[in-house]
Design an enzyme around this catalytic site. Sequence first.
Site, short mmCIF file in Angstrom:
data_model
loop_
_atom_site.label_atom_id
_atom_site.label_comp_id
_atom_site.label_asym_id
_atom_site.label_seq_id
_atom_site.Cartn_x
_atom_site.Cartn_y
_atom_site.Cartn_z
N HIS A 139 0.86 -1.19 0.00
CA HIS A 139 0.00 0.00 0.00
C HIS A 139 0.90 1.24 0.00
O HIS A 139 1.88 1.28 0.73
CB HIS A 139 -0.88 -0.04 1.26
CG HIS A 139 -1.61 1.23 1.53
ND1 HIS A 139 -1.42 1.95 2.70
CD2 HIS A 139 -2.51 1.92 0.80
CE1 HIS A 139 -2.20 3.02 2.67
NE2 HIS A 139 -2.86 3.03 1.53
N HIS A 143 2.62 11.18 -1.18
CA HIS A 143 1.70 10.77 -0.11
C HIS A 143 1.87 11.80 1.00
O HIS A 143 2.66 11.61 1.91
CB HIS A 143 2.01 9.36 0.39
CG HIS A 143 0.94 8.83 1.31
ND1 HIS A 143 1.22 8.10 2.44
CD2 HIS A 143 -0.41 8.96 1.27
CE1 HIS A 143 0.09 7.78 3.04
NE2 HIS A 143 -0.92 8.30 2.35
#
Length: 333
Positions: free
Chosen positions: A48, A123
């Site tokens: 992930h 991110h």
Amino acid sequence: MRPPAGREGGRRRRAAGAVAESNADWMGSLPAALRSYPLSNLAIPGSHDSFSYWVDEKSPVGPDQATAIKRLARISLVKKIMKKWSVTQNLTFKEQLESGIRYFDLRVSSKPGEIRQDIYFIHGLFGIKVWDGLKEINTFLEQHPKEVIFLDFNHFYAMDDSHHYFLISRIRSAFGSKLCSVERVEYVTLQYMWKKKHQVLIFYHYPLYQEYSFLWPGNKMPAPWANTTNVHKLLQFLETTLEERSRYGTFHVSQAILTPRVRTIAWHLIRGLKNTLVHRNLPMILNWVKAQKPGVMGVNIITSDFVELVDFAATVIALNDLLLEEDESAAKH
């Protein structure tokens, strides 16, 4: 800018090395019976936010963040805290590949204000350039010609069509003839990939995919997201979405991850994601993984945070043995 290797990197690599050796060629080593199975019916480990092993504290806050966060991030301590919550992996692409990871969850962005068209992983904070990551992945594939990977480009930020054309040309430059053209999902087996000398399936969640034969539409890689901090709710969600998997003709991602709320972060600012949510719950998540079975109605790709903390990749890969047992019992009857 490349992440510094440093002492920590060396220590990580040594730790990863123990599991890496046996899993770098796991697809090429699968029993002959499984090579004709559709890849959508095999159990495949994924990560992930696969690129988040390094994020740049000195970079501006990414366009994936709310305005309030961007304002707060002018305080340097805030970026340090953001880093603790943005990093979801410790291993580089090469280390993940060597440990057996074959699906990569990718979020990308241009850097607003930059004149060049470079695209970065993102991110919360910016990671490495996508081009550097693709080259690292391609080097591994050159050395392991029977391994097949899935690159899922599923979030794009601050990108117009010209950025997309630039990124797509980079993807083509990195992998060339290794790219697998869109085909019926059930035709794509290891045998099929090896025969055509393909190693890379690219999933591209943006309308321009229609212009390229090697970009698979995002809807062929559904990845339902539980969006919870509660491990019991997560496992219930994973069960429910597997039951609904009978929409044939797609791959499927079981995201075995917990997602922090703003409140979670506020209460555990300094501890970060790994110490607050992941460490404590991974054993229970791994037990769920061990109880799964691959196949049409079972699991396909399973993703996790911090894939090296437990024997995650090896556990997922081992599920494929259940398909062999099924074949053997069918042969007996």
